[in-house]
Design an enzyme around this catalytic site. Structure first.
Site, PDB file in Angstrom:
ATOM      1  N   GLY A  13      45.744 -21.576 -35.253  1.00  0.00           N
ATOM      2  CA  GLY A  13      46.059 -22.926 -35.489  1.00  0.00           C
ATOM      3  C   GLY A  13      46.937 -23.561 -36.371  1.00  0.00           C
ATOM      4  O   GLY A  13      47.994 -24.708 -36.736  1.00  0.00           O
ATOM      5  N   SER A  14      46.267 -23.225 -37.763  1.00  0.00           N
ATOM      6  CA  SER A  14      47.053 -23.464 -39.386  1.00  0.00           C
ATOM      7  C   SER A  14      48.703 -22.933 -39.353  1.00  0.00           C
ATOM      8  O   SER A  14      49.089 -23.858 -39.815  1.00  0.00           O
ATOM      9  CB  SER A  14      46.061 -22.636 -40.453  1.00  0.00           C
ATOM     10  OG  SER A  14      45.132 -23.390 -39.294  1.00  0.00           O
TER      11      SER A  14
ATOM     12  N   ILE B  78      39.512 -14.587 -40.010  1.00  0.00           N
ATOM     13  CA  ILE B  78      38.474 -12.643 -39.417  1.00  0.00           C
ATOM     14  C   ILE B  78      38.860 -12.262 -37.806  1.00  0.00           C
ATOM     15  O   ILE B  78      38.685 -11.291 -37.738  1.00  0.00           O
ATOM     16  CB  ILE B  78      36.798 -13.172 -39.628  1.00  0.00           C
ATOM     17  CG1 ILE B  78      36.813 -14.509 -38.671  1.00  0.00           C
ATOM     18  CG2 ILE B  78      36.947 -13.476 -41.355  1.00  0.00           C
ATOM     19  CD1 ILE B  78      35.246 -13.931 -38.044  1.00  0.00           C
ATOM     20  N   ASP B  79      39.324 -13.368 -37.218  1.00  0.00           N
ATOM     21  CA  ASP B  79      39.966 -12.704 -35.806  1.00  0.00           C
ATOM     22  C   ASP B  79      41.150 -11.259 -35.549  1.00  0.00           C
ATOM     23  O   ASP B  79      40.576 -10.586 -34.826  1.00  0.00           O
ATOM     24  CB  ASP B  79      40.272 -13.741 -34.490  1.00  0.00           C
ATOM     25  CG  ASP B  79      39.305 -15.319 -34.842  1.00  0.00           C
ATOM     26  OD1 ASP B  79      38.092 -14.703 -34.992  1.00  0.00           O
ATOM     27  OD2 ASP B  79      39.308 -15.988 -34.237  1.00  0.00           O
TER      28      ASP B  79
ATOM     29  N   GLY C  24      29.373   3.215 -34.516  1.00  0.00           N
ATOM     30  CA  GLY C  24      29.397   4.538 -33.663  1.00  0.00           C
ATOM     31  C   GLY C  24      28.168   3.745 -32.098  1.00  0.00           C
ATOM     32  O   GLY C  24      27.492   4.344 -32.029  1.00  0.00           O
ATOM     33  N   ALA C  25      28.884   2.406 -32.178  1.00  0.00           N
ATOM     34  CA  ALA C  25      28.297   1.963 -30.740  1.00  0.00           C
ATOM     35  C   ALA C  25      28.665   3.118 -30.089  1.00  0.00           C
ATOM     36  O   ALA C  25      29.911   3.527 -29.555  1.00  0.00           O
ATOM     37  CB  ALA C  25      29.013   0.385 -31.078  1.00  0.00           C
TER      38      ALA C  25
ATOM     39  N   ALA D 199      45.891 -16.377 -56.763  1.00  0.00           N
ATOM     40  CA  ALA D 199      47.098 -15.532 -57.487  1.00  0.00           C
ATOM     41  C   ALA D 199      47.953 -16.601 -56.935  1.00  0.00           C
ATOM     42  O   ALA D 199      48.887 -16.098 -58.088  1.00  0.00           O
ATOM     43  CB  ALA D 199      47.131 -14.308 -56.256  1.00  0.00           C
TER      44      ALA D 199
ATOM     45  N   GLY E 123      39.256 -22.458 -39.845  1.00  0.00           N
ATOM     46  CA  GLY E 123      37.865 -21.003 -40.120  1.00  0.00           C
ATOM     47  C   GLY E 123      38.111 -20.483 -41.477  1.00  0.00           C
ATOM     48  O   GLY E 123      39.456 -20.171 -41.486  1.00  0.00           O
TER      49      GLY E 123
HETATM   50  O1  F6P Z   1      38.551 -18.897 -35.654  1.00  0.00           O
HETATM   51  C1  F6P Z   1      37.519 -18.551 -36.541  1.00  0.00           C
HETATM   52  C2  F6P Z   1      36.476 -18.422 -35.883  1.00  0.00           C
HETATM   53  O2  F6P Z   1      35.185 -17.934 -36.802  1.00  0.00           O
HETATM   54  C3  F6P Z   1      36.517 -17.946 -35.251  1.00  0.00           C
HETATM   55  O3  F6P Z   1      36.106 -16.168 -35.088  1.00  0.00           O
HETATM   56  C4  F6P Z   1      35.200 -18.208 -33.711  1.00  0.00           C
HETATM   57  O4  F6P Z   1      35.285 -18.717 -32.518  1.00  0.00           O
HETATM   58  C5  F6P Z   1      35.186 -19.698 -34.277  1.00  0.00           C
HETATM   59  O5  F6P Z   1      36.231 -19.767 -36.138  1.00  0.00           O
HETATM   60  C6  F6P Z   1      33.924 -20.565 -34.399  1.00  0.00           C
HETATM   61  O6  F6P Z   1      34.780 -21.889 -35.407  1.00  0.00           O
HETATM   62  P1  F6P Z   1      33.685 -22.861 -35.784  1.00  0.00           P
HETATM   63  O7  F6P Z   1      33.654 -22.536 -37.290  1.00  0.00           O
HETATM   64  O8  F6P Z   1      34.532 -24.142 -35.783  1.00  0.00           O
HETATM   65  O9  F6P Z   1      32.406 -22.919 -35.743  1.00  0.00           O
END
Ligand code: F6P
Length: 320
Positions: free
Chosen positions: A104-105, A126-127, A185-186, A22, A11
């Site tokens: 995965g990468s 981003i996770d 503030g959730a 860079a 992703g």
């Molecule tokens: O791993 C990054 C991510 O954005 C996850 O948060 C999300 O579950 C997944 O990739 C979505 O994958 P795709 O872009 O293949 O739909």
């Protein structure tokens, strides 16, 4: 070393372009050529690549996504694909590879290291689920995207006495939901790492409604359940009307924040320096504000990065 390569995989996330820039500039400064492989490991298998110049990476730093493009590559999961990728690198005259991506990468990077390729990984997802780094590239920008969206949602939620269920990405990791909940503030963040009780949540939301609160925000990490279904299940029990928003890929794009630009510059330069110094089979991480190397095997075998247990407690303490 005369020639290295870089690829972005899995992703995409904001900051990948800044990191590639860079890498290219640090490589050229050290008199080595840098080639960019297109579409991640797929491009390595298909031999799609280009020589990158300082001009190829001008004006990309501020752009989200990845100009090298990215892909999830099935062939790279097979030993035959991994062998072909390593052979292609030799054929291209590449002596060192830098891989940007998530778990995965980095698993793909480890497979190449085991084939003898000198590889350095940069955590970019981003996770924020990758261990041995406080932050991965792209996380801060994603959090800022989420916060901007929820701030807007709160305006409309409070105009109508509504509870909003906001679904964030993150796969099996609740980091984005927890940290954005604190920053917005959730009232709640539902995450896969912690069990939650919908009856307790309903009771608390009803109490808030009866107190005259004008809105409630419940962040739902995608790994903790489907926000739409949860909202449907409890909509008649909380007083507030409910609405759901799935932020989806909106979270992944956009111009990187200063934090991500700085992290990209540091990761990119450190990756080149470490390859030139003979390091290989390792991932860079940010630990206590410093660059740190960890063997890729340890990264891959350590599971998901745990969330600091104080963070969910903070949401609870501040929601009264
Ligand atoms: O791993 C990054 C991510 O954005 C996850 O948060 C999300 O579950 C997944 O990739 C979505 O994958 P795709 O872009 O293949 O739909």
């Amino acid at each position: 070393m005369k020639r290295i390569a870089v690829l972005t995989s899995g992703g995409d996330c904001s900051g990948m372009n800044a990191a590639v820039r860079a890498i290219v500039r640090a490589g050229l400064a050290a008199n080595i050529e840098v080639i960019g492989i297109q579409k991640g490991f797929q491009g390595l298998i298909d031999r799609h690549y280009e020589l990158l110049s300082t001009k190829s990476v001008s004006n990309v730093l501020q752009r989200g996504g990845t100009f090298l493009q990215s892909a999830r590559c099935k062939e790279m999961r097979e030993p035959s694909g991994q062998r072909l990728a390593a052979e292609n690198l030799i054929g291209m005259g590449v002596e060192g590879l830098i891989v940007l991506g998530g778990d995965g990468s980095l698993t793909g990077a480890l497979a190449l290291a085991q084939q003898g390729t000198a590889v350095i990984g940069i955590p970019a997802s981003i996770d924020n689920d990758i261990p041995f780094t406080d932050m991965a590239l792209g996380v801060d920008t994603a959090l800022n995207n989420i916060v901007r969206a929820v701030d807007n949602i709160k305006d409309t939620a409070s105009s109508h006495d509504r509870a909003f269920f906001v679904e964030t990405m993150g796969r099996n990791c609740g980091y984005l939901a927890v940290v954005s909940a604190i920053a917005c503030g959730a009232e709640y963040s539902l995450i896969p790492e912690e069990p939650y009780d919908l009856d307790d949540i309903c009771q608390e939301l009803r109490r808030r409604y009866q107190q005259g609160r004008s809105n409630s925000i419940i962040m739902v990490a995608e790994g903790a359940g489907n926000a739409q279904q949860i909202a449907e299940e409890i909509k008649d029990r909380i007083g507030f009307e409910t609405r759901t928003i799935v932020l989806g890929h909106y979270q992944r794009g956009g111009s990187p924040t200063v934090f991500d630009r700085l992290l990209a510059a540091r990761f990119g330069q450190a990756a080149v320096e470490n390859l030139l110094a003979g390091e290989k089979g390792k991932m860079l991480g940010l630990k206590n504000s410093k660059m740190q190397l960890t063997p890729l095997a340890d990264v891959i075998n350590s599971g998901i990065r745990p969330i600091d247990e104080l963070l969910p407690r903070l949401i609870n303490d501040l929601m009264i």
